[in-house]
Design an enzyme around this catalytic site. Structure first.
Site, mmCIF file in Angstrom:
data_model
loop_
_atom_site.group_PDB
_atom_site.id
_atom_site.type_symbol
_atom_site.label_atom_id
_atom_site.label_comp_id
_atom_site.label_asym_id
_atom_site.label_seq_id
_atom_site.Cartn_x
_atom_site.Cartn_y
_atom_site.Cartn_z
ATOM 1 N N GLU A 52 -24.700 34.648 21.706
ATOM 2 C CA GLU A 52 -22.858 34.639 22.943
ATOM 3 C C GLU A 52 -22.128 34.346 21.359
ATOM 4 O OE1 GLU A 52 -19.857 35.458 26.662
ATOM 5 O OE2 GLU A 52 -22.251 34.925 26.241
ATOM 6 N N HIS A 109 -16.556 30.573 23.857
ATOM 7 C CA HIS A 109 -17.769 29.514 23.268
ATOM 8 C C HIS A 109 -17.164 29.147 22.644
ATOM 9 C CE1 HIS A 109 -18.978 31.817 27.166
ATOM 10 N NE2 HIS A 109 -19.667 32.178 26.805
ATOM 11 N N GLU A 140 -16.167 42.749 28.325
ATOM 12 C CA GLU A 140 -17.755 41.956 28.062
ATOM 13 C C GLU A 140 -18.235 42.582 27.322
ATOM 14 O OE1 GLU A 140 -19.340 39.214 29.362
ATOM 15 O OE2 GLU A 140 -18.254 38.791 30.980
#
Length: 269
Positions: A102, A65, A234
């Site tokens: 995040e 991101h 993750e």
């Protein structure tokens, strides 16, 4: 990263949104001082006597991101070809219940990991230059590593699953065409990263996805478009209170980075 808002999905399906992450459907509050994302200037956990153990190796770290994504949907919503279909360029990511985003988490851990790997002699590149920009698209991130002929690529994320789920998982590629030649070495990288992360952090494999901390997918552009060994990790579930507390701790983020460095080193040796 799983989605609980109206944000766009990078990956196929609404249940799984890793690698493009999920949005939380609104603006993410700034992290508190306890969750500062200022990267360290030197590794705190680099193993002694390993200053040249990765000399000659090229490693690409992909912090998922970016901090400006949410404000620019016109950029990140554009579709790009990911080898077996079209997906949005990028996504906003998720956040903890306390508002730690995040994108800030991945940026912080990526810089910590880069510091440890550089101390061991590796050439390290990140796919983005800061945590205030937009994108780049997942295809561009893959192309950066391909151009550099990276020996290993680690894409860092944190999930946004149901709060009852906890733990980490590593995502390996399925063959979709151009990445067929890197599926096997990516599997070895994934196993090495899984083993080191579990040992170094004490976190368990995810209770809600994959098997024993490993998952394989064919809907992630960063893996589909790669021609060098690549995996996603993750690091935990931001929606789970226990995982979120670890993710929000600077000291624990260093443990995560140290563990990842061990996994990458084990793969490359």
């Amino acid at each position: 990263m799983r989605i609980f808002g109206a944000s766009v999905l990078l990956c196929a399906g609404t249940a799984l949104a890793a690698c493009g992450g999920g949005g939380n459907g609104g603006s993410s509050p700034a992290p508190t001082p306890a969750t500062s994302t200022v990267p360290p200037t030197a590794p705190s956990g680099a193993p002694p006597g390993t200053a040249s153990s990765l000399r000659g190796k090229t490693i690409v770290i992909d912090p998922g991101h970016n901090g400006g994504n949410e404000a620019h949907p016109e950029v990140i919503n554009k579709k790009v070809f990911i080898g077996n279909g079209y997906k949005p360029c990028n996504t906003t990511g998720t956040s903890t219940g306390q508002g730690y985003p995040e994108h800030a988490f991945t940026w912080d851990v990526a810089n910590r990991l880069a510091a440890v790997l550089r101390a061991q002699g590796a050439e390290v590149s990140l796919t983005r230059k800061n945590d205030t920009g937009v994108g780049p698209c997942v295809t561009t991130r893959a192309e950066i590593a391909n151009r550099l002929r990276a020996d290993a690529v680690v894409s860092i994320h944190a999930d946004g699953a149901e709060p009852s789920g906890h733990g980490f998982h590593v995502i390996e590629p399925e063959p979709v065409g151009r990445n067929a030649g890197i599926v096997q070495p990516s599997g070895r990288l994934g196993t090495a990263l899984r083993d080191a992360y579990r040992s170094g952090t004490g976190m368990p494999p995810a209770t809600y996805v994959g098997r024993d901390g490993l998952d394989r997918r064919d809907d992630l552009g960063g893996l589909n478009m790669s021609t060098v060994p690549a995996v996603f990790i993750e690091c935990g579930n931001m929606q789970n209170a226990g995982d979120a507390a670890k993710i929000s701790s600077a000291a624990f983020r260093q443990r995560m980075a140290d563990a990842m460095a061990s996994g990458v080193g084990n793969f490359l040796h």
